[in-house]
Design an enzyme around this catalytic site. Structure first.
Site, PDB file in Angstrom:
ATOM      1  N   SER A  43     -20.659  14.620   5.184  1.00  0.00           N
ATOM      2  CA  SER A  43     -19.177  14.305   5.235  1.00  0.00           C
ATOM      3  C   SER A  43     -18.526  15.097   6.504  1.00  0.00           C
ATOM      4  O   SER A  43     -17.573  14.827   6.815  1.00  0.00           O
ATOM      5  CB  SER A  43     -18.537  15.120   3.926  1.00  0.00           C
ATOM      6  OG  SER A  43     -19.146  16.671   3.944  1.00  0.00           O
ATOM      7  N   ASP A 334     -10.441  21.784   2.752  1.00  0.00           N
ATOM      8  CA  ASP A 334     -10.404  21.708   1.276  1.00  0.00           C
ATOM      9  C   ASP A 334     -11.665  22.805   1.109  1.00  0.00           C
ATOM     10  O   ASP A 334     -12.160  23.616   2.030  1.00  0.00           O
ATOM     11  CB  ASP A 334     -10.630  20.370   0.617  1.00  0.00           C
ATOM     12  CG  ASP A 334     -12.153  19.914   0.971  1.00  0.00           C
ATOM     13  OD1 ASP A 334     -13.116  20.349   1.873  1.00  0.00           O
ATOM     14  OD2 ASP A 334     -12.166  18.521   0.682  1.00  0.00           O
ATOM     15  N   HIS A 337     -14.661  21.611   3.609  1.00  0.00           N
ATOM     16  CA  HIS A 337     -14.276  20.872   4.940  1.00  0.00           C
ATOM     17  C   HIS A 337     -13.521  21.648   5.876  1.00  0.00           C
ATOM     18  O   HIS A 337     -12.429  21.866   5.326  1.00  0.00           O
ATOM     19  CB  HIS A 337     -14.474  19.391   4.611  1.00  0.00           C
ATOM     20  CG  HIS A 337     -15.185  19.024   3.731  1.00  0.00           C
ATOM     21  ND1 HIS A 337     -15.160  18.670   2.505  1.00  0.00           N
ATOM     22  CD2 HIS A 337     -16.717  18.712   4.028  1.00  0.00           C
ATOM     23  CE1 HIS A 337     -16.221  18.342   1.794  1.00  0.00           C
ATOM     24  NE2 HIS A 337     -17.152  17.989   2.841  1.00  0.00           N
TER      25      HIS A 337
END
Ligand SMILES: *[C@@H]1O[C@H](CO)[C@@H](O)[C@H](O)[C@H]1NC(C)=O
Ligand SMILES: *[C@@H]1O[C@H](CO)[C@@H](O)[C@H](O)[C@H]1NC(C)=O
Ligand SMILES: *[C@@H]1O[C@H](CO)[C@@H](O)[C@H](O)[C@H]1NC(C)=O
Ligand SMILES: *[C@@H]1O[C@H](CO)[C@@H](O)[C@H](O)[C@H]1NC(C)=O
Ligand SMILES: *[C@@H]1O[C@H](CO)[C@@H](O)[C@H](O)[C@H]1NC(C)=O
Ligand SMILES: *[C@@H]1O[C@H](CO)[C@@H](O)[C@H](O)[C@H]1NC(C)=O
Length: 370
Positions: A43, A334, A337
């Site tokens: 990610s 978040d 991240h």
């Protein structure tokens, strides 16, 4: 030719002078030739591949408020704005590199991005929900075949050997066992488990090398135990980093650095940048104000203590979430991240940090220029 190299020396000296004052990052480094950028990872590097696979919203970020700052719309990136590969592409004078699964996209002259949120090096990590590293390698082999077919052997060889291969993967392999049960993790010592991760990762690097890849930018793992989602929360909502996860991250980085040095001895013309960003990341988290941040423990977006529940956007089972007013104050967007602002700082450091003689600390700017 002679004029051009004198000009290069002049520009470099000019940049070196500027660097002292204000930084000369990202401004037209004279690439002597075209350099494509191929991207693998999780990610931290996924710019939208997971928008096109059958997965869970837990591994997707294609809804508000993801993308709210730079793009003003969600793109699939797990951040308010851009990720490291987007910023590196800008420094290298390339356009943003699209995700491999983007429908209709098949011109790989500038490279392509294979990264998938939640992906690990190990096939077992989030199996069935992500494109694991071997799947990403399979896609790269399709690209390599297409390039040879379209451009011919010689031109494809030049493109592939001069390309930069950026890889950021491994966090999922280490945070996964703490999120769900992993029999693979439970049945091995930390050393054995890290050995499997690095063994599989180096095999993939070797396969890219066999297809012509020579220049690699390989990111280690940051202080993963300090992301809001993995922090240990105490009464009163004070928190500390998860030191077991941090120890695994550091072990991973040490074993990776050693494996890369060995590869360099085995593979002719193999060059790589593997910066040790861990001490920097640790300092940012412990002294955020030194770097212009106000909040390094709590996420900007999510719910619960530290907004550490991964509910940003309200589409992962939990519909309620809070969003901070000023994202530029935050290190984490978040539960797991970074914000674009933190990605910018990491990119700048990786691009232009002071090189050292071990080879490990070659910066990305050099990697693009050789
Ligand atoms: C996607 O996954 C769901 C749940 O695992 C499954 O029911 C569905 O058939 C899958 N769809 C496709 C197109 O594979
Ligand atoms: C692919 O992209 C490159 C770089 O943008 C461009 O020069 C080239 O013409 C494109 N090729 C095709 C077949 O569209
Ligand atoms: C882990 O496994 C144990 C025993 O099988 C089970 O009780 C528990 O719910 C599992 N935890 C998760 C997060 O899956
Ligand atoms: C690669 O990972 C698998 C688990 O997915 C493991 O069984 C295997 O030993 C690893 N390979 C190497 C070379 O470490
Ligand atoms: C801790 O966080 C929870 C969830 O956000 C909140 O309900 C609670 O009031 C907080 N406790 C303290 C002491 O701040
Ligand atoms: C957000 O925070 C930054 C830095 O703390 C500050 O310069 C800026 O004015 C703030 N923006 C808003 C809209 O409050």
């Amino acid at each position: 030719m002679a004029t051009s190299s004198r000009f290069q020396v002049y520009v470099l000296a000019f940049c070196a002078t500027l660097l002292i004052q204000s930084g000369c990052y990202g401004h037209s480094v004279h690439q002597r030739k075209h350099t494509a950028l191929f991207i693998f990872g999780d990610s931290t590097f996924d710019v939208g591949n997971n928008n096109y696979i059958n997965t869970s919203t837990y591994f997707q970020a294609n809804f508000f408020p993801y993308g709210e700052t730079f793009f003003s719309h969600p793109t699939g990136r797990f951040s308010d704005g851009r990720l490291i590969p987007d910023i590196i592409a800008e420094y290298a004078n390339l356009p943003m590199i699209p995700p491999y699964l983007q429908p209709g996209f098949d011109n790989y002259t500038n490279g392509v991005n294979f990264a998938s949120s939640g992906a690990g090096v190990l096939a077992e990590t989030h199996q069935g929900f992500v494109l694991d590293l071997k799947t990403q390698l399979g896609y790269f082999k399709n690209v390599e075949k297409q390039l040879r077919h379209r451009l011919g052997e010689a031109e494809a060889h030049t493109l592939l050997s001069e390309a930069v291969y950026l890889i950021a993967i491994g966090s999922g392999d280490y945070s996964f066992p703490f999120i769900a049960n992993s029999s693979l993790f439970e049945s091995h010592t930390h050393e054995e488990y890290v050995g499997m991760v690095i063994g599989n990762l180096t095999n993939v690097i070797k396969e890219i090398y066999e297809k012509g890849g020579r220049r690699f930018g390989i990111k280690g793992i940051g202080n993963l135990g300090c992301i809001p989602g993995l922090r240990i929360v105490k009464p009163g909502n004070t928190s500390t980093c998860n030191e077991e996860v941090n120890a695994l991250s550091k072990l991973h980085n040490r074993v990776l650095a050693k494996a890369l040095l060995e590869l360099k001895g085995q593979l002719q013309d193999f060059i790589y940048s593997n910066p040790n960003l861990y001490p920097y990341a640790d300092d940012v988290v412990h002294n955020p104000s030194k770097y212009g941040f106000k909040e390094a423990e709590m996420a900007c977006c999510g719910s619960g203590p530290l907004r550490r529940i991964s509910s940003c956007g309200g589409k992962r089972g939990v519909t309620e979430y809070q969003l901070c007013d000023n994202v530029t104050d935050y290190v984490y967007f978040d539960s797991g991240h970074p914000t674009e602002r933190y990605n910018q700082k990491l990119s700048k450091l990786w691009w232009s940090h002071t090189p050292d003689v071990t080879g490990r600390y070659i910066n990305l700017k050099e990697l693009f220029e050789v």
